[in-house]
Each structure stands twice: as structure tokens, then as C-alpha cells.
Design a protein around this motif. Structure first.
Motif, PDB file in Angstrom:
ATOM      1  N   ARG A  21     -15.974  -1.484  -1.794  1.00 27.92           N
ATOM      2  CA  ARG A  21     -14.758  -0.810  -1.333  1.00 27.92           C
ATOM      3  C   ARG A  21     -13.563  -1.696  -1.669  1.00 27.92           C
ATOM      4  O   ARG A  21     -13.699  -2.916  -1.814  1.00 27.92           O
ATOM      5  CB  ARG A  21     -14.809  -0.561   0.167  1.00 27.92           C
ATOM      6  CG  ARG A  21     -14.844  -1.833   0.981  1.00 27.92           C
ATOM      7  CD  ARG A  21     -14.769  -1.570   2.485  1.00 27.92           C
ATOM      8  NE  ARG A  21     -14.765  -2.815   3.216  1.00 27.92           N
ATOM      9  CZ  ARG A  21     -13.708  -3.600   3.387  1.00 27.92           C
ATOM     10  NH1 ARG A  21     -12.545  -3.275   2.862  1.00 27.92           N
ATOM     11  NH2 ARG A  21     -13.789  -4.718   4.076  1.00 27.92           N
ATOM     12  N   SER A  24      -8.130  -5.470   0.773  1.00 21.40           N
ATOM     13  CA  SER A  24      -6.689  -5.662   0.903  1.00 21.40           C
ATOM     14  C   SER A  24      -6.328  -7.112   0.585  1.00 21.40           C
ATOM     15  O   SER A  24      -7.197  -7.997   0.547  1.00 21.40           O
ATOM     16  CB  SER A  24      -6.247  -5.327   2.327  1.00 21.40           C
ATOM     17  OG  SER A  24      -6.770  -6.291   3.234  1.00 21.40           O
ATOM     18  N   GLU A  66      -5.038   3.023  -3.059  1.00 21.29           N
ATOM     19  CA  GLU A  66      -4.351   3.182  -1.779  1.00 21.29           C
ATOM     20  C   GLU A  66      -5.252   3.992  -0.849  1.00 21.29           C
ATOM     21  O   GLU A  66      -5.759   5.044  -1.226  1.00 21.29           O
ATOM     22  CB  GLU A  66      -3.026   3.916  -2.003  1.00 21.29           C
ATOM     23  CG  GLU A  66      -1.974   3.507  -1.002  1.00 21.29           C
ATOM     24  CD  GLU A  66      -0.617   4.044  -1.387  1.00 21.29           C
ATOM     25  OE1 GLU A  66      -0.150   4.955  -0.676  1.00 21.29           O
ATOM     26  OE2 GLU A  66      -0.040   3.539  -2.370  1.00 21.29           O
ATOM     27  N   ASN A  67      -5.468   3.468   0.383  1.00 21.89           N
ATOM     28  CA  ASN A  67      -6.331   4.202   1.319  1.00 21.89           C
ATOM     29  C   ASN A  67      -5.505   5.219   2.116  1.00 21.89           C
ATOM     30  O   ASN A  67      -4.296   5.357   1.910  1.00 21.89           O
ATOM     31  CB  ASN A  67      -7.109   3.239   2.222  1.00 21.89           C
ATOM     32  CG  ASN A  67      -6.214   2.466   3.167  1.00 21.89           C
ATOM     33  OD1 ASN A  67      -5.052   2.815   3.388  1.00 21.89           O
ATOM     34  ND2 ASN A  67      -6.749   1.398   3.735  1.00 21.89           N
ATOM     35  N   LEU A  68      -6.160   5.905   3.052  1.00 24.13           N
ATOM     36  CA  LEU A  68      -5.493   6.963   3.818  1.00 24.13           C
ATOM     37  C   LEU A  68      -4.344   6.446   4.667  1.00 24.13           C
ATOM     38  O   LEU A  68      -3.389   7.165   4.947  1.00 24.13           O
ATOM     39  CB  LEU A  68      -6.517   7.682   4.703  1.00 24.13           C
ATOM     40  CG  LEU A  68      -7.623   8.435   3.950  1.00 24.13           C
ATOM     41  CD1 LEU A  68      -8.656   8.975   4.919  1.00 24.13           C
ATOM     42  CD2 LEU A  68      -7.030   9.538   3.099  1.00 24.13           C
ATOM     43  N   GLU A  69      -4.435   5.189   5.106  1.00 19.97           N
ATOM     44  CA  GLU A  69      -3.369   4.616   5.938  1.00 19.97           C
ATOM     45  C   GLU A  69      -2.202   4.100   5.084  1.00 19.97           C
ATOM     46  O   GLU A  69      -1.219   3.603   5.617  1.00 19.97           O
ATOM     47  CB  GLU A  69      -3.913   3.453   6.784  1.00 19.97           C
ATOM     48  CG  GLU A  69      -4.853   3.885   7.906  1.00 19.97           C
ATOM     49  CD  GLU A  69      -6.278   4.061   7.406  1.00 19.97           C
ATOM     50  OE1 GLU A  69      -6.722   3.251   6.561  1.00 19.97           O
ATOM     51  OE2 GLU A  69      -6.935   4.998   7.855  1.00 19.97           O
ATOM     52  N   ASP A  71      -2.469   1.579   2.911  1.00 23.46           N
ATOM     53  CA  ASP A  71      -2.687   0.183   2.521  1.00 23.46           C
ATOM     54  C   ASP A  71      -3.220   0.129   1.093  1.00 23.46           C
ATOM     55  O   ASP A  71      -3.992   0.983   0.669  1.00 23.46           O
ATOM     56  CB  ASP A  71      -3.695  -0.491   3.462  1.00 23.46           C
ATOM     57  CG  ASP A  71      -3.156  -0.614   4.877  1.00 23.46           C
ATOM     58  OD1 ASP A  71      -1.927  -0.706   5.042  1.00 23.46           O
ATOM     59  OD2 ASP A  71      -3.990  -0.606   5.818  1.00 23.46           O
ATOM     60  N   THR A  72      -2.824  -0.917   0.370  1.00 24.17           N
ATOM     61  CA  THR A  72      -3.286  -1.101  -0.996  1.00 24.17           C
ATOM     62  C   THR A  72      -4.492  -2.024  -1.000  1.00 24.17           C
ATOM     63  O   THR A  72      -4.506  -3.051  -0.329  1.00 24.17           O
ATOM     64  CB  THR A  72      -2.160  -1.707  -1.863  1.00 24.17           C
ATOM     65  OG1 THR A  72      -1.027  -0.836  -1.801  1.00 24.17           O
ATOM     66  CG2 THR A  72      -2.588  -1.857  -3.303  1.00 24.17           C
TER      67      THR A  72
END
Length: 194
Positions: A21, A24, A66-69, A71-72
Motif C-alpha cells: 500500500r 505517506s 492520493e487516498n480517500l482522506e 493524503d499522498t
């Protein structure tokens, strides 16, 4: 490249290749010792961006996700970063084997031998010497008895200036010299620094 930077790049590459995954910046900073030691966020960010650019320049495919929140995160998928199969013919394999023998007296003997083993494991043919029997008494060697050989070889490779004492044939005492080494050349059993 300095050893510390090479180690940092290798650690970053291993982290990015070893995850399923995206990681960050915060996670990467907490996983890599050199990043933990970075003084502040600004210096860490500069170091990380340079390292990421260097790895990409070396050919590592690093994805920015980039995730759902919002964040990169970063990762390097193994399937995007596989080397193609080793495709050497018998003559090329023999040339590599001969080149590895040249370094058998130097500290590089282990590295050369290990590289050949890895290439063979990757599919390089076990080379039979095409000149076997013709030149069996000839064995290439590079004399590396001078203590300065290895530091100068590394300085040439890293494009790093060196400082040493040098006595001209007309001088009574040595003087300190700083040079930017370009290459080491062997001529008739003696090493010359260009």
C-alpha cells in the motif's frame, strides 16, 4: 555518491518496493533512520524529494497515490520495476567472466564473483571460454599492491577530490596536493592518476 546517501536511497527503495500500500511521508520518515535524524520537516522534505528524484533517475518507477482522506502516499510496485531477463550469448558471458578474473587480486574480487553468480542465476549462460586451450597459460590480472589504489579508485568513481602528500623529484620535502581524479590507468604494471 556518498555512502550515507547511497544507504539512504537503498533504504527508501526497499521501503517503497516492500509495501503493498502507498506509504505517506510521515511513515517513510519513521521507517528510515536518516530521515528520523533530519533536523526539521523542511530539511526532511528537501531530502526526501531529492532522494525520490534520484531513484526515479536511476530507473525506479515510483507512484504517487492520493487516498480517500487526501493524503499522498508513495510506492514502487514490483511488477513495474522488474529487470528484463538477462540475455547474453556465450561470447558476452565469456567476456564478463574474463573481466571478473581481472579483479581477482583486488578487493573487488568478491563483488565481481558475486555479480557473476547473480547474472548466472538470472539466466546468463555458463560460459565456456571460446579460447580455451589456446591461451590457457594467460591469466589477466591487474596489480593493486599500492595502498593508494582503492581510495583513488573510489574517488574516481564518486567524482570526489582527494588530498595527499606528493614529493616532486626535484623537491626535498613533499607538498600537500588536492586533485580531482578523472581516471586510474595501468601501464606496464604501474598505476597513473589522470
Amino acid at each position: 555518491m556518498a555512502i550515507a546517501k547511497a544507504e539512504r536511497l537503498m533504504n527508501l527503495a526497499l521501503c517503497l518496493l516492500g509495501t503493498r500500500r502507498p506509504l505517506s511521508k510521515r511513515e517513510l520518515r519513521g521507517s528510515i533512520e536518516a530521515y528520523m535524524e533530519a533536523g526539521n520537516d523542511e530539511s526532511f522534505n528537501r531530502m526526501f524529494e531529492r532522494d525520490k528524484d534520484d531513484l526515479r533517475e536511476l530507473g525506479l518507477v515510483i507512484e504517487t497515490v492520493e487516498n480517500l482522506e487526501g493524503d499522498t502516499g508513495y510506492l514502487a510496485r514490483r511488477d513495474s520495476n522488474r529487470l528484463p531477463p538477462v540475455a547474453l550469448d556465450a561470447e558476452e558471458a565469456a567476456a564478463l567472466g574474463l573481466a571478473a578474473k581481472v579483479w581477482q587480486q583486488a578487493r573487488l574480487a568478491g563483488a565481481a564473483s558475486g555479480a557473476l553468480q547473480k547474472l548466472r542465476a538470472g539466466g546468463m549462460p555458463e560460459a565456456s571460454d571460446p579460447y580455451e586451450g589456446q591461451h590457457s597459460a594467460i591469466e589477466p590480472r591487474i596489480p593493486v599492491h599500492e595502498a593508494a589504489f582503492e581510495p583513488l579508485m573510489l574517488a574516481c568513481r564518486d567524482r570526489r577530490p582527494v588530498v595527499f602528500d606528493y614529493r616532486k623529484s626535484t623537491a626535498a620535502r613533499p607538498e600537500t596536493r588536492q586533485v580531482e581524479p578523472w581516471a586510474l590507468e595501468c601501464w606496464r604494471g604501474h598505476w597513473y592518476l589522470a
